[in-house]
Write an enzyme that holds these catalytic residues in place. Structure first.
Site, PDB file in Angstrom:
ATOM      1  N   LYS A 337     -40.565 -19.260 -49.621  1.00 50.62           N
ATOM      2  CA  LYS A 337     -39.704 -20.212 -50.333  1.00 50.62           C
ATOM      3  C   LYS A 337     -38.872 -21.020 -49.348  1.00 50.62           C
ATOM      4  CE  LYS A 337     -36.608 -18.493 -53.411  1.00 50.62           C
ATOM      5  NZ  LYS A 337     -35.232 -18.998 -53.428  1.00 50.62           N
ATOM      6  N   SER A 338     -38.243 -20.348 -48.390  1.00 52.07           N
ATOM      7  CA  SER A 338     -37.378 -21.064 -47.442  1.00 52.07           C
ATOM      8  C   SER A 338     -38.176 -22.108 -46.664  1.00 52.07           C
ATOM      9  CB  SER A 338     -36.760 -20.077 -46.457  1.00 52.07           C
ATOM     10  OG  SER A 338     -35.897 -19.204 -47.128  1.00 52.07           O
ATOM     11  N   ARG A 342     -38.035 -26.430 -46.730  1.00 52.15           N
ATOM     12  CA  ARG A 342     -37.818 -27.200 -45.504  1.00 52.15           C
ATOM     13  C   ARG A 342     -38.996 -28.121 -45.199  1.00 52.15           C
ATOM     14  NH1 ARG A 342     -34.816 -22.680 -45.696  1.00 52.15           N
ATOM     15  NH2 ARG A 342     -32.938 -22.452 -44.410  1.00 52.15           N
ATOM     16  N   GLY A 410     -30.165 -22.519 -55.067  1.00 53.58           N
ATOM     17  CA  GLY A 410     -29.037 -22.680 -54.156  1.00 53.58           C
ATOM     18  C   GLY A 410     -29.468 -23.318 -52.849  1.00 53.58           C
ATOM     19  N   ARG A 438     -22.204 -20.928 -58.632  1.00 55.55           N
ATOM     20  CA  ARG A 438     -22.254 -20.455 -57.245  1.00 55.55           C
ATOM     21  C   ARG A 438     -21.342 -21.274 -56.326  1.00 55.55           C
ATOM     22  NH1 ARG A 438     -28.302 -19.128 -55.702  1.00 55.55           N
ATOM     23  NH2 ARG A 438     -27.217 -18.135 -53.961  1.00 55.55           N
ATOM     24  N   SER A 483     -24.810 -17.234 -43.004  1.00 54.07           N
ATOM     25  CA  SER A 483     -25.586 -17.936 -44.031  1.00 54.07           C
ATOM     26  C   SER A 483     -26.500 -18.980 -43.417  1.00 54.07           C
ATOM     27  CB  SER A 483     -24.647 -18.611 -45.035  1.00 54.07           C
ATOM     28  OG  SER A 483     -25.389 -19.535 -45.806  1.00 54.07           O
ATOM     29  N   ASP A 631     -32.209 -10.941 -49.161  1.00 58.05           N
ATOM     30  CA  ASP A 631     -32.793 -11.149 -50.490  1.00 58.05           C
ATOM     31  C   ASP A 631     -33.545  -9.916 -51.003  1.00 58.05           C
ATOM     32  OD1 ASP A 631     -31.822 -13.714 -50.634  1.00 58.05           O
ATOM     33  OD2 ASP A 631     -33.618 -14.604 -49.754  1.00 58.05           O
ATOM     34  N   ARG A 704     -35.157 -11.908 -58.731  1.00 59.87           N
ATOM     35  CA  ARG A 704     -35.396 -10.711 -57.905  1.00 59.87           C
ATOM     36  C   ARG A 704     -34.991  -9.423 -58.637  1.00 59.87           C
ATOM     37  NH1 ARG A 704     -37.387 -13.186 -53.578  1.00 59.87           N
ATOM     38  NH2 ARG A 704     -36.294 -15.014 -52.793  1.00 59.87           N
TER      39      ARG A 704
END
Ligand code: S3P
Length: 752
Positions: A337-338, A342, A410, A438, A483, A631, A704
């Site tokens: 996903k990350s 990107r 997010g 959030r 983060s 995660d 999750r």
């Protein structure tokens, strides 16, 4: 009050019981309304009125009405409801005639496709005393017309829009509303102007286009030739040109202003497309077509979801996980996903065309993709994980037409805020209910220090409103929390900021942004815990292969460890050292996990991971592993629940501000399953080793959590019902299918 004028009473079926219903105008819509209510036995009598003797005869013969009257006054005497279903231009005259009669307490309603002119006519006819008139519009029909096409089921699962005014009588409105619902319709209330504008765009304009296209082609001398070769596309597009011409002529005259407004906008778009064809501008064409295709799919999904919601009377998607099972097989979980996020961001800002493979087609990454489309980037796909991005360069984004919707994601919101803070245009970023809770100050605050102008809702929550045209200045920033989202946000802003932007992290976090920037040829300096960029360079399009997501693989790493007699291989998983905390933690717990076929693909290390059943033991989780498994904790808590002894997690307060408060939500669910779990402010203490019971747990819309409790079933003694699982689609759309393939007995409730 006469018997016929008795107000609505509630019969045993809770359906309203009416005296006399009069339907004036026995065409398809009026006939279907009369027939539907008559068949449901809701009215003492249904009387039809129509100028055409043949329609009157057929209406009785086909059981549409009990009888017909030729005289309006006789028909309406003592009526409880009068439905006006005449052509829209005949409405004015009919209302004037009705106003002369003594209608008692009768409720008047209509079915006209445009509402403004009918409402004006009613006000005029009844001198402003039209409070018992409830304007309505059923969005249903077919290209067939006449009473012979009347169909009692015509309105089932179709929308009916009522457009009452502030003065409308509430009981009259409730009665008309109830009648349409009895016919199975989905009733909504709207104001008149809004109705007419929406209908001009969604119904009237398409009809106009269909009529003109057929007419324009038919007029040509070679028309026969054209129609002979007209295939499915022509037939699909022009089906509605078979509709009743008189009715449509009426509608365009009645809804003139709204139709003209929408037609003018469309004409501009058509001209732009003509220019693109003329200029051979394939990029522009591809842009329109790809955006349209996605929008079409999106509407399809909205409609499908509506059907689902209708059927279930709620949007709670429930997973039922049956106990036991052992795992085997080889699977590849979806793309990271990350990295998927990107790839879209940097591909869009690059010069040239970037090809992506293995892209995660989950809702979060798709939200990022859509945002860039909304900012004018032409993106083809995704199709089987392949995406082609026609980059526009660092300064090529265009102002979106409206707010950018980030859904549940997010990562999309935080990374994009950095990029958008430096654009010449204003933007607003919004999200779903979970994302709207959030914290965003973690990005807004440092961006403001760089010169950005950003507003948030109270307490730093979304939506974010970003003012464009600001000149950013680079800075050295010490992140107060570990983060990757904050780090990436600032590095992206740094691509535009004067001078150098450096971010120092208190503990290592995922470094996909740094790696991928380099992959696009953009220099990034990493010195210990500080990553920095300088503006003034460009990104060059590249090829990206997205590895399988270790965060999705994690569910199967725990599943394979805790289920008896299991052995499973997870293929092509990304094992970037900033992401492998889950493997380290499981190994510390006694897990049997081996990495095979290790290689590097496009700047990211990958491996096939073999996991076998193991007897796990509780541990104190080393704090330095927390950001590297951030995660994966929900499913690691499941591992801890079956592991022998205590597991203690500390230093993980970040878990409280993820898609849900993952400490509390997991503790609540585990306790419901009989596990001894004690949440602490920054972690949890789990006393494991006993088998889990079954029961009801809530995922709180957190993907999750839903998947973690599915895995828990492998060691449960009874089924686990998991509520609120729809968001599994944000990161792992085929989770249920892959689970079934390897032996986890989880499925949507009601489906085996
Ligand atoms: C992500 C970073 C992490 C992680 C999230 C994805 C990223 O968030 O939880 O799922 O892609 O940069 P934080 O940066 O808030 O820890």
């Amino acid at each position: 009050m006469s018997e016929a004028n008795t107000r609505v009473t509630t019969g045993p079926s809770a359906a309203p019981k009416l005296g006399r219903l009069v339907v004036i105008g026995l065409g398809l819509i009026g006939g279907s309304f009369a027939k539907g209510l008559r068949e449901r036995g809701l009215c003492r009598e249904v009387i039809g009125v129509d100028l055409d003797p043949e329609s009157r005869r057929l209406a009785v013969e086909l059981g549409v009405v009990d009888r017909c009257e030729t005289d309006l006054a006789t028909a309406c005497a003592g009526a409880e409801v009068i439905q006006l279903a005449v052509p829209i231009l005949a409405m004015e005259k009919l209302l004037a005639e009705l106003a002369k009669l003594d209608l008692g307490q009768a409720v008047l309603t209509d079915v006209g496709s445009a509402k403004g002119n009918v409402v004006r006519a009613a006000r005029l006819a009844f001198s402003g005393q039209d409070v018992r008139f409830v304007p309505g519009h059923p969005i249903a029909g077919s290209e067939q017309s006449g009473v012979e096409a009347a169909n009692a089921q015509l309105f089932r699962r179709h929308k009916v829009i009522l457009t009452p005014s502030e003065q409308s009588d509430e009981a009259a409105l409730a009665l008309v509303d109830a009648l349409w619902r009895e016919l199975g319709a989905d009733v909504e209330h709207m104001d008149v102007e809004h109705h007419d504008q929406v209908l001009a765009a969604t119904s009237h304009l398409p009809h106009l286009l269909a009529f003109t296209l057929v007419d324009s082609l038919a007029k040509r001398s070679e028309n026969l030739e054209i129609f002979r070769y007209a295939a499915g596309g022509f037939r699909d597009f022009t089906r509605i040109a078979g509709s009743d011409p008189v009715m449509w002529h009426d509608i365009f005259l009645a809804n003139r202003e709204a139709v003209l407004r929408t037609l003018d906008v469309f004409r501009d778009d058509l001209d732009a497309l003509r220019d693109a064809v003329d200029a051979g501008d394939g990029h522009q064409l591809l842009g329109v077509f790809t955006r349209a295709r996605v929008a079409r799919e999106h509407f399809g999904k909205i409609l499908a979801r509506r059907a689902y919601v209708d059927a279930m009377h709620s949007n709670d998607l429930i997973f039922v996980a049956n106990p036991g099972g052992s795992l085997s097989g080889r699977i590849r979980v979806p793309g990271d996903k990350s990295i998927s996020h990107r790839s879209i961001m940097l591909g869009s800002l690059a010069e040239g065309t970037t090809h992506v493979e293995g892209f995660l087609e989950g809702e979060d990454a798709l939200a990022t993709l859509q945002a860039f489309r909304d900012m004018g980037v032409v993106i083809e796909g995704p199709h089987h994980g392949r995406v082609t991005i026609h980059g526009v360069g660092l300064n090529g984004l265009k102002a979106p037409a409206g707010p950018l919707y980030m859904g549940n994601s997010g990562t999309s919101m935080r990374l994009l805020s950095g990029l958008l803070a430096a654009q010449p245009f204003d933007t607003t970023l919004t999200g779903d209910a979970s994302l709207s809770k959030r914290p965003m100050n973690r990005v807004a605050k440092p961006l403001r220090e760089m010169g950005a102008i950003i507003e948030t809702a109270p307490e730093g929550r979304p939506p974010l409103t970003i003012k464009g045209g600001q000149r950013l200045t680079g800075m050295d920033y010490e992140m107060p929390m570990a983060s990757a989202q904050v780090k990436s946000c600032l590095l992206l802003a740094g691509l535009y900021a004067a001078g150098r932007t450096a971010v120092t992290e208190p503990a290592p976090t995922r470094d996909h942004t740094e790696r991928m920037l380099r992959g696009f040829g953009y220099p990034v300096t990493v010195d210990g815990s500080t990553a920095s960029v300088e503006s003034g360079h460009t990104l060059t399009a590249t090829h990206i292969e997205v590895p399988a997501d270790i965060s999705s693989a994690a569910f199967f790493l725990v599943a394979g460890s805790i289920a008896e007699n299991s052995e499973l291989v997870l293929e092509h998983v990304g094992i970037n050292p900033t992401r492998t905390g889950v493997i380290d933690i499981l190994k510390l717990m006694g897990g049997d996990i081996t990495l095979e076929n290790q290689r590097e693909v496009g700047g990211e290390p990958v491996a096939d991971i073999r996991v076998r059943s193991a007897k796990l033991k509780g541990i104190d989780i080393p704090e330095d592993l927390v950001p590297l498994a951030i995660d994966e904790f929900p499913v690691l808590f499941v591992a801890a629940s079956v592991a022998e002894g205590h597991t203690v997690l500390r230093g993980a307060e970040e878990l409280r501000v993820k898609e849900s408060d993952r400490i509390q939500v997991m503790a609540d669910g585990l306790i419901a399953l009989g596990v001894k779990a004690e949440p602490t402010p920054d972690g949890i203490i789990i006393d494991g080793g006993n088998s889990l019971g079954g029961g009801e747990v809530w995922a709180h819309g957190d993907h999750r959590i839903a998947m973690s409790f599915s895995v828990a079933s492998l060691r449960a003694t009874a089924p686990i019902r998991i509520h609120d699982c729809a968001n599994v689609a944000t990161s792992f759309p085929n989770f249920l299918a892959l689970s079934a393939q390897v032996g986890i007995r989880v499925a949507e409730e009601g489906k085996s």
